[in-house]
Structures are given as C-alpha cells and as structure tokens.
Design a protein around this motif. Structure first.
Motif, PDB file in Angstrom:
ATOM      1  N   VAL A  27       0.850  -1.177   0.000  1.00  0.00           N
ATOM      2  CA  VAL A  27       0.000   0.000   0.000  1.00  0.00           C
ATOM      3  C   VAL A  27       0.895   1.239   0.000  1.00  0.00           C
ATOM      4  N   VAL A  28       0.387   2.309  -0.631  1.00  0.00           N
ATOM      5  CA  VAL A  28       1.124   3.566  -0.695  1.00  0.00           C
ATOM      6  C   VAL A  28       0.301   4.643   0.002  1.00  0.00           C
ATOM      7  N   VAL A  29       0.928   5.308   0.970  1.00  0.00           N
ATOM      8  CA  VAL A  29       0.318   6.459   1.628  1.00  0.00           C
ATOM      9  C   VAL A  29       0.852   7.707   0.927  1.00  0.00           C
ATOM     10  N   GLU A  30      -0.036   8.438   0.212  1.00  0.00           N
ATOM     11  CA  GLU A  30       0.358   9.620  -0.541  1.00  0.00           C
ATOM     12  C   GLU A  30      -0.125  10.874   0.176  1.00  0.00           C
ATOM     13  N   ALA A  86      11.593   5.382   9.351  1.00  0.00           N
ATOM     14  CA  ALA A  86      10.463   4.519   9.707  1.00  0.00           C
ATOM     15  C   ALA A  86      10.127   3.572   8.566  1.00  0.00           C
ATOM     16  N   ALA A  87      10.193   4.052   7.336  1.00  0.00           N
ATOM     17  CA  ALA A  87       9.914   3.179   6.191  1.00  0.00           C
ATOM     18  C   ALA A  87      10.938   2.048   6.103  1.00  0.00           C
ATOM     19  N   GLY A 127       9.757  -0.855   4.003  1.00  0.00           N
ATOM     20  CA  GLY A 127       9.148  -0.073   2.937  1.00  0.00           C
ATOM     21  C   GLY A 127      10.126   0.894   2.319  1.00  0.00           C
ATOM     22  N   GLU A 128       9.584   1.885   1.605  1.00  0.00           N
ATOM     23  CA  GLU A 128      10.427   2.888   0.961  1.00  0.00           C
ATOM     24  C   GLU A 128       9.641   4.182   0.814  1.00  0.00           C
ATOM     25  N   VAL A 129      10.388   5.257   0.532  1.00  0.00           N
ATOM     26  CA  VAL A 129       9.777   6.579   0.374  1.00  0.00           C
ATOM     27  C   VAL A 129      10.186   7.148  -0.981  1.00  0.00           C
ATOM     28  N   LEU A 150       4.771   7.085   0.882  1.00  0.00           N
ATOM     29  CA  LEU A 150       5.319   6.115   1.829  1.00  0.00           C
ATOM     30  C   LEU A 150       4.722   4.750   1.498  1.00  0.00           C
ATOM     31  N   ALA A 151       5.543   3.822   0.960  1.00  0.00           N
ATOM     32  CA  ALA A 151       5.087   2.482   0.585  1.00  0.00           C
ATOM     33  C   ALA A 151       5.404   1.518   1.720  1.00  0.00           C
ATOM     34  N   LEU A 152       4.403   0.720   2.095  1.00  0.00           N
ATOM     35  CA  LEU A 152       4.550  -0.217   3.208  1.00  0.00           C
ATOM     36  C   LEU A 152       3.974  -1.574   2.819  1.00  0.00           C
ATOM     37  N   PRO A 153       4.580  -2.674   3.300  1.00  0.00           N
ATOM     38  CA  PRO A 153       4.014  -3.995   3.043  1.00  0.00           C
ATOM     39  C   PRO A 153       2.883  -4.306   4.013  1.00  0.00           C
ATOM     40  N   GLY A 154       2.103  -5.303   3.693  1.00  0.00           N
ATOM     41  CA  GLY A 154       0.998  -5.717   4.548  1.00  0.00           C
ATOM     42  C   GLY A 154      -0.040  -6.463   3.751  1.00  0.00           C
TER      43      GLY A 154
END
Length: 485
Positions: free
Chosen positions: A405-408, A450-451, A456-458, A472-476
């Motif tokens: 998922v990406v938090v934009e 934090a990423a 994850g990555e930014v 901010l991309a995070l796994p899940g």
C-alpha cells in the motif's frame, strides 16, 4: 573534546587493558609457536612408531634369515658324514670356531657328542624331541655362559639329531647400530618438522597477523582503512569480512560525525536567538533600564516560546534519529488506517485554514504504531507548511498490489525543485527556498527511517495538483469491510 575522540580514547584504553590482562605465558607462547610444537610432537610420535616398527621388522628378518641359514647347514650336514659320531669327533674345534658354529649329535637319551666341550652347542627338551623323531625345530634362542645363541636341530638318523648353534652377536651388532641410528635420525626429523611447522605457521598466519595489527590500529588510532586482501582462501574471506566490518564502522562514524555537526549547526541559531531575547528581557527588568513597551515584551515572549518549541521539536527529532543506531522496536498487528487517522487528527488542530481531502482504506501490517504515526504526522506537517492559506492537502491510501500500500500526501504549494528531489529525505537537508521556514530538516528523514524499519520505501515527486507529492510504501495485506484479508 568531541564525543568521537572520547570514544576513541575509551576504545584504546579498553584494548590496552585487555592486552594487559592476558597472562605473560600466553603472550610469549604464540599461536605460531604452538603450531610448531604441535608439528614437532606429531613428528616425534610418527618417528617413534616408525622406528619401533622398523626395529622389530629388521630384528625379525635378521633372526629369520639366520634360522634359515642354520637349517640349511644342518640339513646338508645331516646328509653327509657329519652325521657319523666318529667323524664328528675328529673335527677340529678351531674349524668350527672359525665358522662361528657349534655342532653336536644329540641322542634321544639326552647324550650329546661333539668334537670338544668348546664346540658343544646349548640344547634342551626341544632338541631331544627332534632326536626322538617329533619333527624339526626351526630355531630358538638359548643362552650359554651368558652368551645368546640361535639353535636349530634336524634329524640325523634313527634316535638322534644334529644340533647347530650360532652366536647372535652379528644380529645384535646390527640391531644395536640400528637402535642408535634411528633415534638420531628421528631427532633430526623432529627438528625439521618443528622448523617446517613454524615456517608454515608464519606463512599461513600472516593474514591473521595483519588482522591483529589492524584491530590494534583501530583500537589505538581509530584508523579504519581496509586491509589488503590476497588470495581466495578462508583467511582471505575473513579479511574481506573484516574489511566490510571496518567499512560499516567507518560509515557509522561518518554518520555520527555528520549528525553531531549538523545538529550543532541547527541548534546554534535558535539558541543564539533565545539567548538574545532572554538577555533583552533581563535588561528591561533592571531598575535603571528604560521601560519596555508591553507589545514589545509580548512579542519577545512569543519569540521565546516559539524558539523553545522549535528546540523541543529539534531535540525530539534528534532523539528519534539517534534510534537508527539501535533499531529495536516493538511490533504488533496494526490497522494502518487508524494510525493515519490519529496523525491526521493531531495535524488538524494546528493546520489553520488548510483543508484535507482524505481517502483511506483498511490495511493490516506488523509494525510500530508510534513510529508510523510519527512518519505520517511529519508528512502531513510538511504538506501543511507548504500549502498556501486556504489550500488543500490530499491524503490517500492506495493499494498497489495484494502485499503493498502507498500512503500519498500531496500539497497545493509550489512543489519541489528537480535538483532537490533526490535529497529531500536526507538528514538536515533544506532547500534554498526553505531556509527561512521553520523546521530543522529532520522530519522527512524520520519518515525514511520509519519506512526502512518496516521494510518499505519513500519517494518524492510532483503532485497533479502542482505541489509536492510524498509517498510512503509499506508492506501488509488489504482487508475488506468484514475484516477478512
């Protein structure tokens, strides 16, 4: 004295203390000496085994050869006139002595006939058994007058046997010389083995000595230069691993140095301004000082509060970034949308007239709630700071795959210059256009940290609205309205 120099001095003192606590015998008896002694002991054991085996084999072969020769002589003599007692008695003892032989005819009654008492061989029950026709006696050792003889007996007619004996002095001389030569040769072999062991150990342990010297150099001087690598054996791979450790240590030191230098630079400005304002307030309170207008006092107090708040945020950011050296965190199953909502609620209280366009989805991941909330909060604070009055900040959670998922966060400001995009997540990096804006340049680096901790990555780019777009991309895993993945 800086913290790094203190750390180097402490490391040097610790290394010297550890070297001093080693027993003196351990320092003198090096690994190279132990390998040489081990090689000498192994060589000594092998020499002892080989010498003992050679000694026994040679002694047995010489004795067997003597027995075979005596049997051949005895059988040949038994078939000639020597089997006649009268003829045997006429043989001169000098002839037998010259041949180093003792010959006698032995009857089954135990009576023996020889040319002379000096020519009488030693005999016993085995020889009498041969005279009685119970087979040939292949050879045995018998002592006569303190002199060992090798004795054989063959039948020489009915009821009698021909007995021949020869001294073992020849065999004993050969065995004695061999027993003297073998230890000398073995001693030379042990010495050569010890020297070879030391030479091999010196050559083989040279990379270890380089590693030891490098370790002491690092402990005493803090010099983290890599060690030259030669070959491809286990020691070479160990050197490569040690160089990788030195590289990581050098990177960590450089990171700490930059952190301390940048933190000092960022702290100097608010501290100087705070000290100036406090000095002005203190000077205004003196009896002989002119009265300070209330509006000026209020403005100074507001500046002091703003500077204290800025210092508080800066110290908090530094403490958060310092955790990068020991990234331990408590993970738990989180609903990312709830974390984002808490961060959004905190930002709205200080966002002024900025509006938010929010699009959230349900997403489950394992992570640290406080770290993720701080990361989203920093993204939103950055967007609010750069949005104009009455602007809009877009916050979206976009699943891009079943596992990601990406938090934009997009603002409606002027955006980020192309030359600044690669550096916006670096520590203390501030674009030229943001030098006059509040902040320390640490917020986005905390997001990147934090990423990284959550796998994850930014990314940074330009939003369709025209402002900056930070992702901010995070796994899940995604969950539906029923809570099922």
């Amino acid at each position: 004295m800086s913290l790094l120099r203190k750390a180097h001095r402490v490391g040097a003192t610790t290394a010297q203390w550890r070297r001093a606590e080693l027993p003196p015998d351990r320092e003198r008896f090096t690994l190279r000496a132990r390998i040489g002694v081990l090689a000498a002991l192994v060589a000594a054991a092998m020499v002892c085994l080989v010498s003992a085996a050679a000694f026994l084999v040679v002694q047995q072969n010489l004795t067997s050869s003597l027995d075979e020769t005596l049997l051949q002589r005895a059988e040949a003599a038994a078939q000639t006139d020597l089997g006649n007692p009268e003829l045997l008695a006429t043989i001169s003892p000098a002839v037998l002595g010259a041949a180093d032989l003792r010959i006698a005819l032995l009857y089954q009654t135990g009576l023996a006939v020889s040319s002379d008492d000096s020519s009488m061989p030693p005999y016993g029950d085995p020889e009498i058994a041969v005279a009685r026709g119970k087979g040939s006696q292949t050879g045995r050792t018998e002592v006569l007058n303190g002199v060992p003889y090798r004795v054989v007996a063959v039948q020489a007619g009915p009821g009698r046997a021909l007995v021949i004996a020869q001294q073992l002095d020849t065999v004993r001389r050969v065995v004695t010389r061999m027993g003297t030569a073998l230890p000398l040769v073995g001693l030379g072999g042990v010495i050569l083995a010890a020297l070879a062991g030391v030479a091999v150990a010196r050559t083989g342990l040279r990379p270890v000595q380089r590693l030891n010297a490098a370790t002491e150099r690092v402990a005493t001087t803090g010099d983290l230069r890599p060690i030259p690598v030669s070959g491809s054996d286990e020691l070479a791979r160990l050197t490569v691993s040690f160089n990788a450790m030195l590289g990581g240590l050098a990177a960590s030191r450089e990171q700490q140095r930059r952190l301390v230098a940048d933190a000092g630079h960022e702290l100097r400005t608010p501290l100087t301004s705070l000290r100036t304002n406090l000095e002005l307030l203190a000077a205004a309170d003196r009896p002989d000082a002119p009265d300070l207008p209330p509006e000026d006092r209020t403005e100074l107090l507001a500046d002091v509060r703003a500077q204290v708040e800025e210092l508080t945020h800066l110290v908090g950011d530094l403490v958060e970034l310092a955790r990068d050296d020991a990234p331990t965190m408590t993970t738990e199953a989180l609903e990312l949308g709830e974390v984002v909502e808490r961060a959004l609620a905190r930002v709205k209280r200080r966002a002024g007239d900025v509006t938010f366009d929010v699009h959230l989805t349900r997403w489950i991941l394992d992570g640290d709630a406080s770290a993720l909330e701080r990361a989203v909060l920093n993204l939103l604070d950055n967007a609010v700071k750069w949005s104009p009055p009455g602007g809009t900040v877009r916050l979206s959670m976009i699943p891009i795959s079943p596992e990601w998922v990406v938090v934009e966060v997009a603002d409606s400001g002027a955006g980020i210059a192309a030359e600044d995009l690669p550096h916006v997540f670096d520590r203390f990096y501030r674009a030229d256009t943001s030098r006059t804006m509040p902040g320390s340049g640490l917020g986005l680096s905390i997001v990147a940290q934090a990423a990284a901790r959550h796998g994850g990555e930014v990314r940074a780019g330009r939003a369709p609205e025209g402002g900056a777009l930070l992702s901010l991309a995070l796994p899940g895993r995604h969950v539906d309205a029923t809570g099922s993945p």
